[in-house]
Design a protein around this motif. Structure first.
Motif, PDB file in Angstrom:
ATOM      1  N   GLN A 281       0.833  -1.207   0.000  1.00 38.11           N
ATOM      2  CA  GLN A 281       0.000   0.000   0.000  1.00 38.11           C
ATOM      3  C   GLN A 281       0.869   1.258   0.000  1.00 38.11           C
ATOM      4  OE1 GLN A 281      -0.623   2.178   2.994  1.00 38.11           O
ATOM      5  NE2 GLN A 281      -1.734   3.513   1.576  1.00 38.11           N
ATOM      6  N   LYS A 282       1.941   1.262   0.787  1.00 39.17           N
ATOM      7  CA  LYS A 282       2.785   2.450   0.874  1.00 39.17           C
ATOM      8  C   LYS A 282       3.603   2.671  -0.390  1.00 39.17           C
ATOM      9  CE  LYS A 282       3.334   2.861   5.892  1.00 39.17           C
ATOM     10  NZ  LYS A 282       4.277   2.877   7.029  1.00 39.17           N
ATOM     11  N   LEU A 283       3.994   1.583  -1.018  1.00 35.08           N
ATOM     12  CA  LEU A 283       4.828   1.729  -2.197  1.00 35.08           C
ATOM     13  C   LEU A 283       4.053   2.329  -3.362  1.00 35.08           C
ATOM     14  CD1 LEU A 283       7.696   1.204  -3.279  1.00 35.08           C
ATOM     15  CD2 LEU A 283       6.881  -1.001  -4.103  1.00 35.08           C
ATOM     16  N   GLY A 284       2.777   1.958  -3.471  1.00 30.45           N
ATOM     17  CA  GLY A 284       1.997   2.443  -4.607  1.00 30.45           C
ATOM     18  C   GLY A 284       2.499   1.780  -5.881  1.00 30.45           C
ATOM     19  N   GLY A 285       1.636   1.596  -6.824  1.00 36.96           N
ATOM     20  CA  GLY A 285       2.057   0.909  -8.039  1.00 36.96           C
ATOM     21  C   GLY A 285       2.251  -0.580  -7.783  1.00 36.96           C
ATOM     22  N   GLU A 286       2.893  -1.223  -8.698  1.00 34.97           N
ATOM     23  CA  GLU A 286       3.025  -2.679  -8.636  1.00 34.97           C
ATOM     24  C   GLU A 286       4.194  -3.092  -7.767  1.00 34.97           C
ATOM     25  OE1 GLU A 286       2.713  -6.370 -11.820  1.00 34.97           O
ATOM     26  OE2 GLU A 286       3.598  -4.472 -12.448  1.00 34.97           O
ATOM     27  N   LEU A 287       3.957  -4.082  -6.906  1.00 35.84           N
ATOM     28  CA  LEU A 287       5.010  -4.683  -6.099  1.00 35.84           C
ATOM     29  C   LEU A 287       4.998  -6.180  -6.362  1.00 35.84           C
ATOM     30  CD1 LEU A 287       7.200  -4.691  -3.877  1.00 35.84           C
ATOM     31  CD2 LEU A 287       5.361  -4.864  -2.189  1.00 35.84           C
ATOM     32  N   HIS A 288       6.111  -6.705  -6.814  1.00 30.38           N
ATOM     33  CA  HIS A 288       6.229  -8.133  -7.103  1.00 30.38           C
ATOM     34  C   HIS A 288       6.757  -8.843  -5.862  1.00 30.38           C
ATOM     35  CE1 HIS A 288       5.660  -7.583 -11.494  1.00 30.38           C
ATOM     36  NE2 HIS A 288       6.286  -6.433 -11.277  1.00 30.38           N
ATOM     37  N   LEU A 289       5.891  -9.602  -5.218  1.00 29.69           N
ATOM     38  CA  LEU A 289       6.282 -10.390  -4.060  1.00 29.69           C
ATOM     39  C   LEU A 289       6.546 -11.814  -4.535  1.00 29.69           C
ATOM     40  CD1 LEU A 289       3.637  -9.093  -1.489  1.00 29.69           C
ATOM     41  CD2 LEU A 289       6.071  -8.502  -1.572  1.00 29.69           C
ATOM     42  N   ILE A 290       7.810 -12.206  -4.551  1.00 26.51           N
ATOM     43  CA  ILE A 290       8.195 -13.540  -5.032  1.00 26.51           C
ATOM     44  C   ILE A 290       8.543 -14.384  -3.814  1.00 26.51           C
ATOM     45  CG2 ILE A 290       9.721 -14.852  -6.532  1.00 26.51           C
ATOM     46  CD1 ILE A 290      10.260 -12.263  -8.091  1.00 26.51           C
ATOM     47  N   GLU A 291       7.612 -15.226  -3.419  1.00 28.13           N
ATOM     48  CA  GLU A 291       7.791 -16.069  -2.232  1.00 28.13           C
ATOM     49  C   GLU A 291       8.240 -17.460  -2.664  1.00 28.13           C
ATOM     50  OE1 GLU A 291       5.015 -16.146   1.376  1.00 28.13           O
ATOM     51  OE2 GLU A 291       4.575 -18.081   0.417  1.00 28.13           O
ATOM     52  N   VAL A 292       9.367 -17.904  -2.138  1.00 25.56           N
ATOM     53  CA  VAL A 292       9.918 -19.212  -2.484  1.00 25.56           C
ATOM     54  C   VAL A 292       9.370 -20.249  -1.501  1.00 25.56           C
ATOM     55  CG1 VAL A 292      12.029 -20.547  -2.795  1.00 25.56           C
ATOM     56  CG2 VAL A 292      12.001 -18.109  -3.370  1.00 25.56           C
ATOM     57  N   PRO A 293       8.633 -21.236  -1.979  1.00 22.06           N
ATOM     58  CA  PRO A 293       8.026 -22.226  -1.072  1.00 22.06           C
ATOM     59  C   PRO A 293       9.063 -23.137  -0.426  1.00 22.06           C
ATOM     60  CG  PRO A 293       6.961 -22.229  -3.246  1.00 22.06           C
ATOM     61  CD  PRO A 293       8.232 -21.452  -3.376  1.00 22.06           C
ATOM     62  N   THR A 294       8.814 -23.487   0.834  1.00 25.44           N
ATOM     63  CA  THR A 294       9.681 -24.433   1.539  1.00 25.44           C
ATOM     64  C   THR A 294       9.733 -25.762   0.806  1.00 25.44           C
ATOM     65  OG1 THR A 294       9.071 -23.369   3.627  1.00 25.44           O
ATOM     66  CG2 THR A 294      10.090 -25.545   3.768  1.00 25.44           C
ATOM     67  N   ALA A 295       8.628 -26.137   0.171  1.00 24.31           N
ATOM     68  CA  ALA A 295       8.575 -27.412  -0.544  1.00 24.31           C
ATOM     69  C   ALA A 295       9.568 -27.470  -1.693  1.00 24.31           C
ATOM     70  CB  ALA A 295       7.156 -27.655  -1.072  1.00 24.31           C
ATOM     71  N   GLN A 296       9.941 -26.312  -2.232  1.00 25.87           N
ATOM     72  CA  GLN A 296      10.903 -26.281  -3.329  1.00 25.87           C
ATOM     73  C   GLN A 296      12.330 -26.028  -2.861  1.00 25.87           C
ATOM     74  OE1 GLN A 296       8.224 -23.677  -6.107  1.00 25.87           O
ATOM     75  NE2 GLN A 296       9.700 -24.752  -7.407  1.00 25.87           N
ATOM     76  N   VAL A 297      12.486 -25.138  -1.883  1.00 23.63           N
ATOM     77  CA  VAL A 297      13.815 -24.832  -1.335  1.00 23.63           C
ATOM     78  C   VAL A 297      13.697 -24.799   0.185  1.00 23.63           C
ATOM     79  CG1 VAL A 297      15.722 -23.192  -1.214  1.00 23.63           C
ATOM     80  CG2 VAL A 297      14.480 -23.483  -3.365  1.00 23.63           C
ATOM     81  N   SER A 298      14.379 -25.717   0.852  1.00 21.83           N
ATOM     82  CA  SER A 298      14.343 -25.735   2.314  1.00 21.83           C
ATOM     83  C   SER A 298      15.143 -24.573   2.881  1.00 21.83           C
ATOM     84  CB  SER A 298      14.917 -27.054   2.831  1.00 21.83           C
ATOM     85  OG  SER A 298      16.313 -27.123   2.541  1.00 21.83           O
ATOM     86  N   ALA A 333      18.258 -28.537  -6.050  1.00 22.59           N
ATOM     87  CA  ALA A 333      16.963 -27.936  -5.746  1.00 22.59           C
ATOM     88  C   ALA A 333      16.970 -26.436  -6.013  1.00 22.59           C
ATOM     89  CB  ALA A 333      16.589 -28.213  -4.290  1.00 22.59           C
ATOM     90  N   VAL A 334      18.050 -25.773  -5.620  1.00 23.03           N
ATOM     91  CA  VAL A 334      18.137 -24.323  -5.806  1.00 23.03           C
ATOM     92  C   VAL A 334      18.282 -23.983  -7.291  1.00 23.03           C
ATOM     93  CG1 VAL A 334      19.552 -22.283  -5.326  1.00 23.03           C
ATOM     94  CG2 VAL A 334      19.008 -23.893  -3.486  1.00 23.03           C
ATOM     95  N   LYS A 335      19.107 -24.732  -7.992  1.00 19.30           N
ATOM     96  CA  LYS A 335      19.274 -24.491  -9.430  1.00 19.30           C
ATOM     97  C   LYS A 335      17.950 -24.705 -10.172  1.00 19.30           C
ATOM     98  CE  LYS A 335      21.688 -23.980 -13.333  1.00 19.30           C
ATOM     99  NZ  LYS A 335      20.736 -24.341 -14.377  1.00 19.30           N
ATOM    100  N   GLN A 336      17.213 -25.745  -9.819  1.00 20.40           N
ATOM    101  CA  GLN A 336      15.919 -25.991 -10.458  1.00 20.40           C
ATOM    102  C   GLN A 336      14.962 -24.838 -10.190  1.00 20.40           C
ATOM    103  OE1 GLN A 336      14.101 -29.753  -9.473  1.00 20.40           O
ATOM    104  NE2 GLN A 336      12.172 -29.249 -10.478  1.00 20.40           N
ATOM    105  N   TYR A 337      14.957 -24.342  -8.939  1.00 19.03           N
ATOM    106  CA  TYR A 337      14.063 -23.223  -8.637  1.00 19.03           C
ATOM    107  C   TYR A 337      14.441 -21.989  -9.460  1.00 19.03           C
ATOM    108  CZ  TYR A 337      11.598 -19.393  -6.715  1.00 19.03           C
ATOM    109  OH  TYR A 337      10.805 -18.275  -6.629  1.00 19.03           O
ATOM    110  N   LEU A 338      15.719 -21.661  -9.518  1.00 22.35           N
ATOM    111  CA  LEU A 338      16.143 -20.474 -10.264  1.00 22.35           C
ATOM    112  C   LEU A 338      15.832 -20.608 -11.757  1.00 22.35           C
ATOM    113  CD1 LEU A 338      19.487 -19.629  -8.453  1.00 22.35           C
ATOM    114  CD2 LEU A 338      17.380 -18.284  -8.428  1.00 22.35           C
ATOM    115  N   ASP A 339      15.982 -21.808 -12.292  1.00 19.15           N
ATOM    116  CA  ASP A 339      15.611 -22.024 -13.690  1.00 19.15           C
ATOM    117  C   ASP A 339      14.116 -21.769 -13.901  1.00 19.15           C
ATOM    118  OD1 ASP A 339      18.204 -22.672 -14.350  1.00 19.15           O
ATOM    119  OD2 ASP A 339      17.879 -24.848 -14.327  1.00 19.15           O
ATOM    120  N   GLU A 340      13.304 -22.248 -12.957  1.00 21.86           N
ATOM    121  CA  GLU A 340      11.858 -22.057 -13.058  1.00 21.86           C
ATOM    122  C   GLU A 340      11.477 -20.588 -12.881  1.00 21.86           C
ATOM    123  OE1 GLU A 340       9.861 -24.602 -10.301  1.00 21.86           O
ATOM    124  OE2 GLU A 340      10.608 -26.454 -11.234  1.00 21.86           O
TER     125      GLU A 340
END
Length: 444
Positions: A281-298, A333-340
């Motif tokens: 809300q404070k930033l205004g405009g678009e904010l991209h929240l990229i949440e990495v799931p525990t199931a993909q990267v511990s 696991a990390v390389k696969q996530y970054l590729d995705e």
């Protein structure tokens, strides 16, 4: 007027070693007493910085601290000539020698908190050196850090420097490692996200049980006041104490942001949804929240590879890139996530891998090695030009490292009086190369 984000990377000091001083930092503890290679460490850091400069980014360097710190040892009662002090502390209290010889200032994400002129009440860029009181070997850095920053950003028309916060646990401050500035464009007013590990005065908030919470809410609030930030430009968010106890000693081990992107692990924050909504809300405009799931990267994999201790940078093309350690590339696991990630339609379009293993083994990835400073073109023109990385400066710094640095060092070598002479010779030459003046105690 043009606007930039400049990265200033810490030059790795000649005493880079693995003494295992950082309780709560898994890599630091696991590699304690291993031989280090200061020359390789410094050259790896320089190569990463040069690669970013070659991508068209504004890149500079920050000088290391003088180590071993004979002056702090004298304050603790060790006396005689410098060589006698070294001999006495090595024989009677070697742990103090290890602490006073640490090259930890290489991790300049901890050097200071920086607020750009677009956010501050007086329209200046504000710097506050971190007091780093949770670790003794880092708590002795702030005075010299302040001198170095003043020599780099000297023009008081554009830059304002503060003293480090008072040296008390209530005000534990870890600098930019727990601070992320988000904005739509570098020149626009942004929102400064302060992430803290614990609150001193609010006992209802949870605390980690195994490892220390190094940053306090009260310290973050004090920095915001010093920098003239209003309520609309700040969000204070608590780090998840459960991940601190898994080795996430700073927020930049579990989250990283750039412009309108926040890249973070699912377990990064304590009750984060409300605060992230406030941030949006404070930033205004678009904010991209990229949440990495525990199931993909511990959390374990995130800590071991420093997936979030990467840099996210905006390239001249407007695309964003992740600057990652090769450890991320080597973890399936990390390389696969970054590729995705590159297929998800976020602003992050590239991942570039760099070998910074000497730093990684001591507990710091690419993001630890740099201090971010958002500047406009007038402010950039006022920066000491000798600290900005050009092709010529890179060549000179590389030759300087090759001349003065050892390629093998163990904690036992820190008592070698020749190492102190070598370090002072190197730093004296460096201050001339970077036009910093007499910033070290041995020069005054």
């Amino acid at each position: 007027m043009k606007h930039f984000e400049a990265n200033f990377d810490g030059l790795v000091g000649p005493t880079h070693n693995y003494a295992g001083l950082s309780f709560g930092n898994v890599a630091s503890s696991q590699n304690a007493s291993m031989p280090s290679n200061p020359k390789a460490a410094a050259l790896q850091g320089l190569a990463k910085a040069k690669a970013l400069a070659d991508l068209g980014l504004v890149q500079g360097v920050i000088a290391p601290q003088e180590r071993p710190d004979i002056y702090t040892l004298r304050q603790m009662g060790f006396s005689g000539t410098d060589m006698q002090v070294l001999n006495k502390v090595a024989k009677t209290a070697p742990q103090w020698l290890y602490a006073c010889a640490s090259a930890s200032s290489m991790w300049t994400a901890n050097a200071a908190t920086v607020s750009p002129s677009a956010d501050t009440a007086d329209g200046k860029v504000h710097f506050t050196p971190a007091n780093l009181i949770d670790k003794f070997h880092r708590s002795i850095e702030s005075d010299t850090t302040g001198k170095i920053l003043k020599a780099m950003f000297a023009d008081t028309r554009y830059f304002k420097h503060h003293h480090a916060l008072p040296l008390h646990t209530h005000l534990g401050d870890e600098g930019a490692a727990n601070h992320t500035r988000l904005c739509q464009q570098y020149g626009a007013a942004g929102v400064e996200l302060f992430v803290y590990g614990q609150s001193v005065f609010d006992q209802e908030k949870p605390k980690p049980q195994k490892y220390p919470a190094r940053q306090t809410l009260e310290a973050s609030q004090a920095i915001a006041r010093l920098h003239g930030l209003d309520d609309d430009s700040c969000v204070f968010l608590q780090q998840n104490p459960l991940v601190i106890d898994q080795g996430v000693f700073h927020n930049d081990v579990i989250a990283v942001g750039n412009q309108n992107v926040l890249f973070y692990h699912q377990q990064a924050f304590f009750n984060g949804a409300e605060k992230l909504a406030e941030l949006q809300q404070k930033l205004g405009g678009e904010l991209h929240l990229i949440e990495v799931p525990t199931a993909q990267v511990s959390v374990k994999d995130a800590v071991q590879t420093y997936l979030f201790n990467t840099q996210i940078v905006t390239l001249p093309s407007g695309e964003m890139a992740i600057i990652a350690p090769t450890d991320c590339e080597e973890n399936p696991a990390v390389k696969q996530y970054l590729d995705e990630l590159l297929t998800l339609g976020t602003p992050i379009k590239q991942v570039r891998y760099f070998d910074v293993k000497q730093s990684m083994q001591n507990g710091g990835g690419p993001a630890c090695l740099r201090l971010r400073v958002a500047l406009n073109d007038q402010e950039l023109a006022a920066v000491n030009p000798q600290v900005l990385l050009t092709d010529e400066k890179y060549k000179k710094l590389t030759k300087w490292v090759e001349r003065h640095y050892r390629d093998r060092l163990t904690p036992a070598d820190l008592a070698d009086p020749e190492l102190l002479k070598e370090t002072r010779t190197a730093l004296d030459e460096l201050t001339q190369l970077l036009k910093l003046g007499s910033i070290y105690p041995f020069q005054r």
